[in-house]
Design an enzyme around this catalytic site. Sequence first.
Site, PDB file in Angstrom:
ATOM      1  N   ILE A 113       1.913   2.048  -7.316  1.00  0.00           N
ATOM      2  CA  ILE A 113       0.781   1.599  -7.329  1.00  0.00           C
ATOM      3  C   ILE A 113       0.199   1.704  -6.655  1.00  0.00           C
ATOM      4  CG2 ILE A 113      -1.178  -0.089  -8.488  1.00  0.00           C
ATOM      5  CD1 ILE A 113       1.462  -1.525 -10.201  1.00  0.00           C
ATOM      6  N   GLY A 114       0.383   1.665  -5.005  1.00  0.00           N
ATOM      7  CA  GLY A 114      -0.949   1.370  -4.037  1.00  0.00           C
ATOM      8  C   GLY A 114      -0.972   3.413  -3.843  1.00  0.00           C
ATOM      9  N   ARG A 160      12.187 -12.032 -16.366  1.00  0.00           N
ATOM     10  CA  ARG A 160      10.569 -12.739 -16.316  1.00  0.00           C
ATOM     11  C   ARG A 160      11.026 -13.681 -14.748  1.00  0.00           C
ATOM     12  NH1 ARG A 160       6.175 -11.164 -16.928  1.00  0.00           N
ATOM     13  NH2 ARG A 160       4.745 -12.391 -16.405  1.00  0.00           N
ATOM     14  N   ASP A 176      -2.595  -4.147 -20.694  1.00  0.00           N
ATOM     15  CA  ASP A 176      -2.389  -4.607 -21.459  1.00  0.00           C
ATOM     16  C   ASP A 176      -3.973  -3.928 -22.398  1.00  0.00           C
ATOM     17  OD1 ASP A 176      -0.215  -5.741 -20.929  1.00  0.00           O
ATOM     18  OD2 ASP A 176      -1.483  -7.455 -19.765  1.00  0.00           O
ATOM     19  N   ARG A 187      10.020  -5.094 -11.719  1.00  0.00           N
ATOM     20  CA  ARG A 187      10.810  -5.562 -12.815  1.00  0.00           C
ATOM     21  C   ARG A 187      11.810  -4.086 -12.685  1.00  0.00           C
ATOM     22  NH1 ARG A 187       8.820  -7.387 -18.390  1.00  0.00           N
ATOM     23  NH2 ARG A 187       9.204  -5.250 -18.655  1.00  0.00           N
ATOM     24  N   HIS A 243       0.118 -11.923 -18.628  1.00  0.00           N
ATOM     25  CA  HIS A 243       0.939 -10.689 -18.598  1.00  0.00           C
ATOM     26  C   HIS A 243       2.126 -10.848 -18.436  1.00  0.00           C
ATOM     27  CE1 HIS A 243       1.288  -6.305 -17.590  1.00  0.00           C
ATOM     28  NE2 HIS A 243       1.911  -6.814 -16.154  1.00  0.00           N
ATOM     29  N   ALA A 293       0.507  -1.471   0.101  1.00  0.00           N
ATOM     30  CA  ALA A 293      -0.532   0.274   0.328  1.00  0.00           C
ATOM     31  C   ALA A 293       0.703   1.371   0.334  1.00  0.00           C
ATOM     32  CB  ALA A 293      -1.036  -0.015   1.567  1.00  0.00           C
ATOM     33  N   ALA A 294       2.097   0.813   0.338  1.00  0.00           N
ATOM     34  CA  ALA A 294       2.744   2.152   0.342  1.00  0.00           C
ATOM     35  C   ALA A 294       4.142   2.536  -0.745  1.00  0.00           C
ATOM     36  CB  ALA A 294       4.242   2.778   1.565  1.00  0.00           C
ATOM     37  N   GLY A 295       3.344   1.494  -1.933  1.00  0.00           N
ATOM     38  CA  GLY A 295       4.213   1.681  -2.952  1.00  0.00           C
ATOM     39  C   GLY A 295       3.978   2.240  -4.009  1.00  0.00           C
TER      40      GLY A 295
HETATM   41  P1  NAX Z   1       6.716  -0.174  -5.635  1.00  0.00           P
HETATM   42  O1  NAX Z   1       8.161  -1.151  -5.231  1.00  0.00           O
HETATM   43  O2  NAX Z   1       6.858   0.907  -5.423  1.00  0.00           O
HETATM   44  O3  NAX Z   1       6.159  -0.984  -4.180  1.00  0.00           O
HETATM   45  C1  NAX Z   1       5.781  -2.716  -3.984  1.00  0.00           C
HETATM   46  C2  NAX Z   1       5.378  -2.217  -2.921  1.00  0.00           C
HETATM   47  O4  NAX Z   1       5.433  -3.589  -1.993  1.00  0.00           O
HETATM   48  C3  NAX Z   1       6.116  -1.810  -1.657  1.00  0.00           C
HETATM   49  O5  NAX Z   1       5.901  -0.406  -0.811  1.00  0.00           O
HETATM   50  C4  NAX Z   1       7.535  -2.817  -0.703  1.00  0.00           C
HETATM   51  O6  NAX Z   1       7.218  -2.809   0.285  1.00  0.00           O
HETATM   52  C5  NAX Z   1       5.506  -3.871  -1.099  1.00  0.00           C
HETATM   53  N1  NAX Z   1       5.802  -5.210  -0.658  1.00  0.00           N
HETATM   54  C6  NAX Z   1       6.977  -6.225  -0.837  1.00  0.00           C
HETATM   55  N2  NAX Z   1       6.618  -6.994  -0.921  1.00  0.00           N
HETATM   56  C7  NAX Z   1       5.866  -7.130   0.540  1.00  0.00           C
HETATM   57  C8  NAX Z   1       4.577  -7.816   1.081  1.00  0.00           C
HETATM   58  N3  NAX Z   1       5.437  -9.166   1.253  1.00  0.00           N
HETATM   59  N4  NAX Z   1       3.351  -7.672   1.863  1.00  0.00           N
HETATM   60  C9  NAX Z   1       2.818  -6.411   1.517  1.00  0.00           C
HETATM   61  N5  NAX Z   1       4.128  -4.999   0.831  1.00  0.00           N
HETATM   62  C10 NAX Z   1       4.728  -6.098   0.140  1.00  0.00           C
HETATM   63  O7  NAX Z   1       5.915  -1.095  -6.701  1.00  0.00           O
HETATM   64  P2  NAX Z   1       4.713  -1.146  -7.817  1.00  0.00           P
HETATM   65  O8  NAX Z   1       5.371   0.203  -8.786  1.00  0.00           O
HETATM   66  O9  NAX Z   1       4.291  -0.694  -7.131  1.00  0.00           O
HETATM   67  O10 NAX Z   1       4.895  -2.100  -8.370  1.00  0.00           O
HETATM   68  C11 NAX Z   1       4.018  -3.496  -7.863  1.00  0.00           C
HETATM   69  C12 NAX Z   1       3.825  -4.608  -8.635  1.00  0.00           C
HETATM   70  O11 NAX Z   1       3.293  -4.240  -9.584  1.00  0.00           O
HETATM   71  C13 NAX Z   1       5.899  -5.356  -8.867  1.00  0.00           C
HETATM   72  O12 NAX Z   1       5.297  -6.713  -8.689  1.00  0.00           O
HETATM   73  C14 NAX Z   1       5.092  -4.569 -10.722  1.00  0.00           C
HETATM   74  O13 NAX Z   1       6.110  -5.375 -11.563  1.00  0.00           O
HETATM   75  C15 NAX Z   1       3.805  -5.235 -10.666  1.00  0.00           C
HETATM   76  N6  NAX Z   1       2.931  -4.447 -12.085  1.00  0.00           N
HETATM   77  C16 NAX Z   1       1.662  -5.171 -12.718  1.00  0.00           C
HETATM   78  C17 NAX Z   1       1.393  -4.579 -13.784  1.00  0.00           C
HETATM   79  C18 NAX Z   1       0.031  -5.251 -14.556  1.00  0.00           C
HETATM   80  O14 NAX Z   1      -0.168  -4.893 -15.770  1.00  0.00           O
HETATM   81  N7  NAX Z   1      -0.128  -6.489 -14.161  1.00  0.00           N
HETATM   82  C19 NAX Z   1       1.565  -3.217 -14.334  1.00  0.00           C
HETATM   83  C20 NAX Z   1       2.408  -2.354 -13.537  1.00  0.00           C
HETATM   84  C21 NAX Z   1       3.708  -3.112 -12.207  1.00  0.00           C
HETATM   85  O15 NAX Z   1       4.647  -3.609 -13.417  1.00  0.00           O
END
Ligand code: NAX
Length: 324
Positions: A16-17, A98, A158, A92, A186, A12-14
Amino acid sequence: MPAPIRVAVTGAAGNIGYALIWRIASGSCFGPDQPVILSLLEITPVLPRLEGTVMELVDSAFPLVHGIEATDDANVAFHNADAVFLVGSRPRSKDMDRSDLVAANGPIFVGQGQALNHAARDVKVLTVGNPCNTNCLIANAHAPDIPSTQFTAMTRLDQNRAHGMLAEKAGTPVANVHDVVVWGNHGPTMYPDVTWATVNGKKVSESYDAGWLRGEFLDTVSDRGRAVIAARGASSAASAASSAVDHMRDWHLGSGERIVSMGVVSQGQYGIPEGLVYSMPCRTKNGRWEVVEGLQVDEFGRKKIQENIDALQQERAAVADLLG
Ligand code: NAX
């Protein structure tokens, strides 16, 4: 006003969140009259940062937000959840392929599947964290008491990318583009199929050059994530959040006649092996999705569908030890 529903967001602090939670809080996802209790999950070292997110949410004064909880315990976060966005995981980076991503993120979804099984029942799960099809498969494998129809993976980004590109090329608003079907993973093999798609009411196949549709269009859609990383230095975040809202909103409120692409657990439709989490054409109604069956797939499409089966079977084999 209906009773509040509980919505959990992991990571949630990331990035996308940060975009996603505000859209949920505003009513864009579950409707303008549906109150929500937000349950936000982060890993322990990131809880102070999450506290900042919570402060900003409070400061945004959303009338639909009836509670905000922040935790590092998935069992607490998922307790009685109605909807769960599994976002938390590593994105990534430029140097990762991958298989690195599968290895880095797969284990997270073992624990989260177990926590879901323990804490939630009638829940809609959307897996966003990559590789999202395979992470969804892992979470589903560890939640035997929750029907696998409740586990989905996000390929809506996509589909949205494909719609956006067709609209841009035709110089028309994207609202005039319908029904591109994203098949498969994806990932790079993903196939945005325009066979049934329309632009301004006309078939896409009659409106665009066939060479462009099978060449630049396909390549650009499937490589868009990498292009965004190269340009921004970070992976897609706002567009991913927006697509997650689209996916969950349609699942919750219904898609009508529109075709929406969702990664769902195959029951053998279109020759896709049972149990693979595979993006297919769906329609949603009354909180349930159904695969749109009976579409006539051409030879090129069959080849692409098979490529995705192969890719997803390889990913599944790579995480065999995480499937329990
Ligand atoms: P961020 O690194 O900004 O945020 C991810 C957050 O997840 C971090 O705050 C981290 O502390 C937290 N986290 C890590 N492990 C955790 C756990 N076990 N429990 C709870 N929180 C945890 O990444 P962000 O840009 O937000 O991307 C998140 C994910 O979405 C990545 O895996 C990314 O590859 C994926 N995506 C998926 C897409 C899709 O179409 N399905 C597109 C966008 C994105 O690439």
